[in-house]
Scaffold this active site. Sequence first.
Site, short mmCIF file in Angstrom:
data_model
loop_
_atom_site.label_atom_id
_atom_site.label_comp_id
_atom_site.label_asym_id
_atom_site.label_seq_id
_atom_site.Cartn_x
_atom_site.Cartn_y
_atom_site.Cartn_z
N MET A 214 1.93 1.26 -5.43
CA MET A 214 2.38 2.60 -5.11
C MET A 214 1.21 3.54 -4.96
SD MET A 214 4.85 4.72 -4.56
CE MET A 214 6.25 3.72 -5.00
N ASP B 10 8.64 -2.98 -2.52
CA ASP B 10 7.61 -2.01 -2.15
C ASP B 10 6.57 -2.75 -1.32
OD1 ASP B 10 5.53 -0.17 -2.10
OD2 ASP B 10 5.92 0.55 -4.12
N VAL B 11 6.63 -2.56 -0.01
CA VAL B 11 5.80 -3.31 0.93
C VAL B 11 4.58 -2.47 1.28
CG1 VAL B 11 5.75 -4.54 3.12
CG2 VAL B 11 7.89 -4.41 1.83
N GLU B 12 3.43 -2.87 0.77
CA GLU B 12 2.21 -2.10 0.97
C GLU B 12 1.03 -3.02 1.27
OE1 GLU B 12 1.26 1.26 -1.55
OE2 GLU B 12 3.02 0.82 -2.80
N ALA B 13 -0.11 -2.38 1.59
CA ALA B 13 -1.39 -3.05 1.74
C ALA B 13 -1.28 -4.26 2.68
CB ALA B 13 -1.94 -3.44 0.36
#
Length: 324
Positions: free
Chosen positions: A1, A145-148
């Site tokens: 996050m 939570d789809v990040e980076a």
Amino acid sequence: MSKIRTSLLAAAAAAGALALAAPPALSAATPEAQSPIAASPYLYNGWGEPPSPSEVMSATGITSFTLSFINSDGTCNPAWDGTRPLDGQDAATIEEIRAAGGDVVPSIGGYSGTKLSTPCADAQALAGAYQEVIDAYGLKAIDVDVEADEFNSKASRDEVVEALKIVEENNPGLLTVVTFPTTTTGPNANGEDMFAKAAEIGADVDVWTQMPFDFNGTDMAQDTINATEGLKEALKSAFGYSDAEAYARSGISSMNGKTDVEGELVDQAAFQQMADYAEQNALGRFTFWSVNRDRPCNGGDPSTCSGIDQQPWDFTEIVAGFQS
């Protein structure tokens, strides 16, 4: 996050992955607890002197939390921060919240750590890892939570969306949230590609939630509103929703106080403007990162405070007003 936690997560990962036995299922959410999706600020047991959730509930009226973050233990097995077993500290936190009449949304992924989509060979295996979390806690909802790297990889994005379709089919009534980065005008090409994949295969994600921070915002309230209007239009285009349907599938996950970008700041007034916009347009989700930081600093580090002048739980109280 938030990149603020990167060094803490790296230290946690260095502790080594734990082999997980199948945890016993926790009690299901109490009947009086409403859907945890709409208003559930992030609470992270892995850093920042996490507060007692029941104390925060009593002080603010908030009833739900998004607990972060579940990742890979080095294999296609879920663990909190990749190290804490499902039946450990975080399970006790869930029990505390439910005993106080609330509920939780586990968040899978985040900015750091090894995402489950990496070691899980395909969407079916990834869905199995999600199912292990669902079964462990008798969940009503999950947040991915789809990040980076996961957000930047089409193969990983597709795997996540395909896995969510499988768990939706296997768990009627389960609510699903996908959280992802944004620009000041709405989703970038990666976000739009996720929507297109979901529409193509019929993955019925309940709320697509953007993170309008760390995006070089100058007027954080207005930039967040502009980004969410862009999200609404992108969802209409991908799924054929009406305005009302697209707003109901849209979410905001802001950051309280100072963000990771120099000069970017969300104060209480800006956050209240976001909340008013979310209420007026009946958005599906309004939240922030994180309750750990929802306190005045008093010399604390950024994992424990917002960096601005505030009273404890100012931002959580605003989110509590969005509960329905």
